[in-house]
Design a protein around this motif. Structure first.
Motif, PDB file in Angstrom:
ATOM      1  N   THR A 112       0.851  -1.200   0.000  1.00  0.00           N
ATOM      2  CA  THR A 112       0.000   0.000   0.000  1.00  0.00           C
ATOM      3  C   THR A 112       0.878   1.238   0.000  1.00  0.00           C
ATOM      4  OG1 THR A 112      -1.671  -1.207   1.240  1.00  0.00           O
ATOM      5  CG2 THR A 112      -1.885   1.177   1.173  1.00  0.00           C
ATOM      6  N   TYR A 113       0.625   2.128  -0.963  1.00  0.00           N
ATOM      7  CA  TYR A 113       1.422   3.345  -1.101  1.00  0.00           C
ATOM      8  C   TYR A 113       0.754   4.537  -0.449  1.00  0.00           C
ATOM      9  CZ  TYR A 113       3.508   0.282  -4.540  1.00  0.00           C
ATOM     10  OH  TYR A 113       4.089  -0.799  -5.155  1.00  0.00           O
ATOM     11  N   LEU A 114      -0.559   4.465  -0.381  1.00  0.00           N
ATOM     12  CA  LEU A 114      -1.289   5.513   0.316  1.00  0.00           C
ATOM     13  C   LEU A 114      -2.607   4.971   0.848  1.00  0.00           C
ATOM     14  CD1 LEU A 114      -1.686   9.204  -0.161  1.00  0.00           C
ATOM     15  CD2 LEU A 114      -3.785   7.930  -0.455  1.00  0.00           C
ATOM     16  N   ALA A 115      -2.896   5.303   2.079  1.00  0.00           N
ATOM     17  CA  ALA A 115      -4.198   4.963   2.662  1.00  0.00           C
ATOM     18  C   ALA A 115      -4.799   6.258   3.165  1.00  0.00           C
ATOM     19  CB  ALA A 115      -4.034   3.967   3.804  1.00  0.00           C
ATOM     20  N   SER A 116      -6.056   6.515   2.766  1.00  0.00           N
ATOM     21  CA  SER A 116      -6.651   7.794   3.146  1.00  0.00           C
ATOM     22  C   SER A 116      -8.152   7.676   3.311  1.00  0.00           C
ATOM     23  CB  SER A 116      -6.354   8.849   2.071  1.00  0.00           C
ATOM     24  OG  SER A 116      -7.018   8.511   0.877  1.00  0.00           O
ATOM     25  N   TYR A 117      -8.698   8.592   4.083  1.00  0.00           N
ATOM     26  CA  TYR A 117     -10.146   8.737   4.071  1.00  0.00           C
ATOM     27  C   TYR A 117     -10.508  10.206   3.961  1.00  0.00           C
ATOM     28  CZ  TYR A 117      -9.969   9.860   9.094  1.00  0.00           C
ATOM     29  OH  TYR A 117      -9.694  10.433  10.302  1.00  0.00           O
ATOM     30  N   PHE A 118     -11.748  10.436   3.536  1.00  0.00           N
ATOM     31  CA  PHE A 118     -12.208  11.795   3.244  1.00  0.00           C
ATOM     32  C   PHE A 118     -13.660  11.892   3.684  1.00  0.00           C
ATOM     33  CE2 PHE A 118     -13.418  14.745  -0.544  1.00  0.00           C
ATOM     34  CZ  PHE A 118     -13.411  15.859   0.275  1.00  0.00           C
ATOM     35  N   LEU A 119     -13.898  12.670   4.708  1.00  0.00           N
ATOM     36  CA  LEU A 119     -15.262  12.890   5.199  1.00  0.00           C
ATOM     37  C   LEU A 119     -15.946  13.929   4.326  1.00  0.00           C
ATOM     38  CD1 LEU A 119     -14.708  12.788   9.041  1.00  0.00           C
ATOM     39  CD2 LEU A 119     -16.467  11.519   7.803  1.00  0.00           C
ATOM     40  N   ALA A 120     -16.475  13.466   3.221  1.00  0.00           N
ATOM     41  CA  ALA A 120     -17.012  14.378   2.213  1.00  0.00           C
ATOM     42  C   ALA A 120     -18.417  14.840   2.571  1.00  0.00           C
ATOM     43  CB  ALA A 120     -17.021  13.690   0.851  1.00  0.00           C
ATOM     44  N   GLU A 121     -18.603  16.145   2.542  1.00  0.00           N
ATOM     45  CA  GLU A 121     -19.935  16.733   2.737  1.00  0.00           C
ATOM     46  C   GLU A 121     -20.403  17.296   1.410  1.00  0.00           C
ATOM     47  OE1 GLU A 121     -20.812  19.109   6.425  1.00  0.00           O
ATOM     48  OE2 GLU A 121     -18.627  19.042   6.539  1.00  0.00           O
ATOM     49  N   ASP A 122     -21.567  16.839   0.993  1.00  0.00           N
ATOM     50  CA  ASP A 122     -22.039  17.228  -0.335  1.00  0.00           C
ATOM     51  C   ASP A 122     -23.555  17.194  -0.353  1.00  0.00           C
ATOM     52  OD1 ASP A 122     -22.361  17.754  -2.987  1.00  0.00           O
ATOM     53  OD2 ASP A 122     -21.090  16.128  -3.709  1.00  0.00           O
ATOM     54  N   TYR A 123     -24.172  18.350  -0.509  1.00  0.00           N
ATOM     55  CA  TYR A 123     -25.626  18.432  -0.508  1.00  0.00           C
ATOM     56  C   TYR A 123     -26.174  18.832  -1.871  1.00  0.00           C
ATOM     57  CZ  TYR A 123     -24.440  18.362   4.375  1.00  0.00           C
ATOM     58  OH  TYR A 123     -23.907  18.006   5.579  1.00  0.00           O
ATOM     59  N   GLU A 124     -25.302  18.860  -2.859  1.00  0.00           N
ATOM     60  CA  GLU A 124     -25.720  19.277  -4.197  1.00  0.00           C
ATOM     61  C   GLU A 124     -25.944  18.079  -5.107  1.00  0.00           C
ATOM     62  OE1 GLU A 124     -26.218  22.349  -5.640  1.00  0.00           O
ATOM     63  OE2 GLU A 124     -26.112  23.232  -3.633  1.00  0.00           O
ATOM     64  N   GLU A 125     -26.940  18.231  -5.974  1.00  0.00           N
ATOM     65  CA  GLU A 125     -27.158  17.229  -7.001  1.00  0.00           C
ATOM     66  C   GLU A 125     -26.954  17.846  -8.362  1.00  0.00           C
ATOM     67  OE1 GLU A 125     -30.857  15.099  -6.546  1.00  0.00           O
ATOM     68  OE2 GLU A 125     -30.574  15.045  -4.371  1.00  0.00           O
ATOM     69  N   LEU A 126     -26.630  16.994  -9.316  1.00  0.00           N
ATOM     70  CA  LEU A 126     -26.347  17.467 -10.660  1.00  0.00           C
ATOM     71  C   LEU A 126     -27.599  18.043 -11.314  1.00  0.00           C
ATOM     72  CD1 LEU A 126     -23.871  17.351 -12.636  1.00  0.00           C
ATOM     73  CD2 LEU A 126     -25.056  15.445 -13.725  1.00  0.00           C
ATOM     74  N   ALA A 127     -27.446  19.210 -11.928  1.00  0.00           N
ATOM     75  CA  ALA A 127     -28.532  19.790 -12.731  1.00  0.00           C
ATOM     76  C   ALA A 127     -28.134  19.641 -14.189  1.00  0.00           C
ATOM     77  CB  ALA A 127     -28.725  21.260 -12.370  1.00  0.00           C
ATOM     78  N   LEU A 128     -28.822  18.738 -14.876  1.00  0.00           N
ATOM     79  CA  LEU A 128     -28.421  18.399 -16.242  1.00  0.00           C
ATOM     80  C   LEU A 128     -29.501  18.776 -17.246  1.00  0.00           C
ATOM     81  CD1 LEU A 128     -26.416  15.444 -17.445  1.00  0.00           C
ATOM     82  CD2 LEU A 128     -28.685  15.698 -18.454  1.00  0.00           C
ATOM     83  N   THR A 129     -29.079  19.277 -18.371  1.00  0.00           N
ATOM     84  CA  THR A 129     -30.029  19.615 -19.425  1.00  0.00           C
ATOM     85  C   THR A 129     -29.559  19.024 -20.756  1.00  0.00           C
ATOM     86  OG1 THR A 129     -31.199  21.416 -20.526  1.00  0.00           O
ATOM     87  CG2 THR A 129     -28.927  21.845 -19.906  1.00  0.00           C
TER      88      THR A 129
END
Lengths: 252, 252
Positions: A112-129
DNA sequence: TATTTTATATCGTGC
DNA sequence: GCACGATGTAAAATA
């Protein structure tokens, strides 16, 4: 309190396990850079020999293994899968199980060269047209894009064998089936339209079928003509006011 | 000499640019954890407001933006796309351009939590078994799986409107079209088979169509019967000796 | 849960 | 490059 991100380069196996453990417990996105082997068995079965990959485990159970090329993961597990891990003789193993269909993904971390975690906060959804759904809206708003006198009646109308995109009538009262494609239409699209026209023709006289798309493949054009079906050129609209993904708020 | 992996948590914009720059120059996989906005315009068009995502840029130009859920990236660019970046007023921007079709992906990094690159070495390809191609091999090896006296003649045979999976003859000399599906066959599969049978029927008498799959959806069964087509249950084999991806060696 | 269809589908193959 | 079809397709909408 946990920090939003943690990353350890060249971690010892015990450190890898520590980070995986904390990441899984806290609904974080886990990311590993590792030399690994991968075994998969389920709908199909695969083996992948030793090599360097990026491994991502998301809080919803999605499991991705990416090689250095291509958009697609070389192996994966979809959302809802259950992940577990072990450390034996200094080797970390990851295991992800999907219940239905039964599928198992196993990863053996060689180094293993890198071990990581990321507590991602995301309340947006994609707006696609520019989707097919917006093509349908456009045609209901402006039926003349198909032809003068066209009257759209149903959207996503289930018939005996399948679901018709748009069902309407022309100025002479004939039933008209529209099959919409947001991109260049191919043989499949023509077969689909023919299936709808055939089905409706059993109970109604003179059913017209119109393939609505920005363009046709050469083969699609040939088949369309051979089958007595029609084509109308329409491009999917890119709206100014995009359809917004539902926005989550603090008060949801 | 560059190290195989480098990772900086909570880097300053200048450090982000430094790592991106080195990663792109060295054919590494770039990975960022960042709060970002995303704009896409091409075949469709989308906007994605601020949120935390994992961004991966591969040496072949593949560009992935992952939210914390789902197997699929929320935005992406396929292999062959060209990436560039900028730093203005302390804001890092990434831009990926695809030539044909013309598509542009732009990412505005609001805050970067981790910037990393990974010089991945990988000479292995996936060895997968249980594919439709292996079903076809199985049927050529053992045509009785379809029925006694069945003789497969052609594989992937182009006809007027499409390409037939397997074309053969039954014991009575009738032309037989096989459409293979490695998983449960649906309406689409039946339409495909019907297209082939219709096409061949124009020039040959009494053409049989057999859908070969592990199972059928209810709708597929109904349409199949209505069209006078047949079904034969066959599961894709999982071979012991997997078809190996071509192994690259030092002497390639 | 099963079915049907869309997708910025992606990917491979053949012409 | 286009056309055609497979994919461990995934994801959404619907019944």
């Amino acid at each position: 309190m946990m920090s939003k991100v943690e990353a350890k380069t060249n971690p010892a196996p015990e450190e890898v396990v520590e980070i995986i453990s904390r990441g899984l417990a806290s609904e974080a996105i886990l990311t590993l850079f590792a030399r690994c082997r991968v075994h998969y068995d389920g709908r199909a079965k695969s083996e992948l020999g030793p090599g360097d990959r990026v491994i991502i485990i998301k809080p919803d159970g999605s499991f991705l293994i990416h090689q250095k090329n291509k958009r697609e993961p070389v192996n994966w597990q979809p959302p809802g899968s259950m992940v577990s891990f072990s450390l034996e003789d200094g080797v970390v193993r990851l295991r992800s199980v999907r219940r239905k269909p039964k599928e198992i993904l196993e990863v053996e971390l060689i180094e293993t060269y890198l071990a990581s975690y990321f507590l991602a906060e995301d309340y947006e959804e994609l707006a696609l047209t520019g989707s097919e759904a917006e093509m349908a809206e456009l045609i209901f708003e402006n039926p003349r894009l198909i032809e003068d006198g066209f009257k759209p009646l149903f959207r996503e109308k289930p018939i005996r064998h399948g679901i018709v995109d748009i069902l309407g009538r022309d100025r002479d009262g004939n039933l008209v089936v529209l099959e919409l494609k947001r991109r260049r239409a191919d043989l499949h699209a023509v077969s689909q339209l023919k299936r709808y026209v055939d089905t409706l023709s059993e109970e109604h006289g003179n059913v017209r079928g119109i393939l609505v798309a920005p363009s046709l493949t050469s083969g699609a054009r040939k088949l369309l003509e051979a089958e007595g079906l029609e084509f109308k050129k329409v491009k999917p609209p890119k709206r100014e006011e995009k359809k917004r993904g539902r926005q989550k708020t603090l008060f949801d």
